[in-house]
Design a protein around this motif. Sequence first.
Motif, PDB file in Angstrom:
ATOM      1  N   ALA A  87       0.866  -1.072   0.120  1.00  0.00           N
ATOM      2  CA  ALA A  87       0.009  -0.018   0.156  1.00  0.00           C
ATOM      3  C   ALA A  87       0.839   1.261   0.183  1.00  0.00           C
ATOM      4  O   ALA A  87       0.488   2.249  -0.912  1.00  0.00           O
ATOM      5  N   GLY A  88       2.023   1.182   0.842  1.00  0.00           N
ATOM      6  CA  GLY A  88       2.814   2.436   0.957  1.00  0.00           C
ATOM      7  C   GLY A  88       3.559   2.787  -0.551  1.00  0.00           C
ATOM      8  O   GLY A  88       3.687   3.714  -0.811  1.00  0.00           O
ATOM      9  N   VAL A  89       3.966   1.728  -0.993  1.00  0.00           N
ATOM     10  CA  VAL A  89       4.867   1.847  -2.456  1.00  0.00           C
ATOM     11  C   VAL A  89       3.660   2.309  -3.288  1.00  0.00           C
ATOM     12  O   VAL A  89       4.056   3.231  -4.268  1.00  0.00           O
ATOM     13  N   LEU A  90       2.701   2.073  -3.537  1.00  0.00           N
ATOM     14  CA  LEU A  90       1.500   2.295  -4.384  1.00  0.00           C
ATOM     15  C   LEU A  90       1.090   3.598  -4.136  1.00  0.00           C
ATOM     16  O   LEU A  90       0.965   4.518  -4.958  1.00  0.00           O
ATOM     17  N   LEU A  91       1.017   4.207  -2.964  1.00  0.00           N
ATOM     18  CA  LEU A  91       0.741   5.727  -2.402  1.00  0.00           C
ATOM     19  C   LEU A  91       1.914   6.442  -2.721  1.00  0.00           C
ATOM     20  O   LEU A  91       1.505   7.687  -3.050  1.00  0.00           O
TER      21      LEU A  91
END
Lengths: 166, 201
Positions: A109-113
């Motif tokens: 989720a962090g990488v995508l955001l």
Amino acid sequence: MDCPLETHEGSALLLAYSSGRLERESTVPLERHLETCPGCRQFVESQSSVWRALDSWEAPPVSADFDRRLYQRIEQQVSWWDMLLRPFRPVFHSRSLPIAAAAGVLIMAGVLLDRPAVVPITPPQQSAQVEALQPDQVEHAVDEVEMLDQFNHLMRSEPAEPAAKM
Amino acid sequence: MDERVKTDMGATAAALDYDAELMLRVRDGDGASFGVLLDKHRLSVIHFLYRMVQNHAVAEELAQEVFLRVYRSRSTYEPTAKFTTWLFRIATHLALNALRDGKHEKSQERLDDASGDLPVRQVSDKRPTVEASMVYESRLEEVRKAVATLPEKQRAAVLMHKYQDMEYSQIARVLNCSESAVKSLLFRAYESLRARLAHMA
């Protein structure tokens, strides 16, 4: 004792009695009731007949190779399944699997955001205008260029004339 | 409150249920325990499925699937209920699916043709005459037809109650309904069976 036929609970009592599964303490009052209630007696007799009829229904013997076929299927499953899961087995056996999975989801989720927003590419307007040109417009443009050319030619030749006159 | 009762029941069931203990051993990699469970429950599962779908070959095929699923689920097995509740829940689920998929059509054919795929009965020891054997077969056919005409859930409830000796609470857990719903299912099922079979006294 109220007539058991009047309620579902009571019928369950009669069913249990007919199948010989009623506890001793409930059997005695029920048998006393049966002596005076023809409806319940009729129920018990017909239910006992059903019970005996069902008793006569024997299932056929199991095939001799049932276990062999089952173990063969298990072996087939185990072989490819094991091959597939072998590298992950320590992870599956670990109690920390849910924590690891949650951490993985958070990282993803962090990488995508964190990724920059992608701006959609729009085609340049100029090319759209070029595409919009009609053949007669081109013809006019060529005509105008020719006229300008003739005008330039005329302008260049005009100052020579007075010199010739002189 | 209810949740706590359920949890307590599950824990008690697991503590008292030797089968659940065996299954936990299977989970830990003890293949021999699976053999013990198979030996213990093979017959009851196959017979239940046979009486549900009324076809011997289909019943064995489904029973294979039941034990295969038990084995496959070993790594995620948690003894939250009695082992047999779980086992018969799988068996009932597969039987109901088979009936809905039309595998039972074979059994309907077989009901019309008594020769079917059943192993030939050894009549000489129990039924001395051909006449007695024919009477027996015709009565048996009547029983099979009476059970086959019951709606699927009623049939499953009756078979678990009659042949597996299960209590209402366990049947309720297998069929995923309330205990009073099971009582009602059984009451209606036995009512139909009495209407069709009571004369067989």
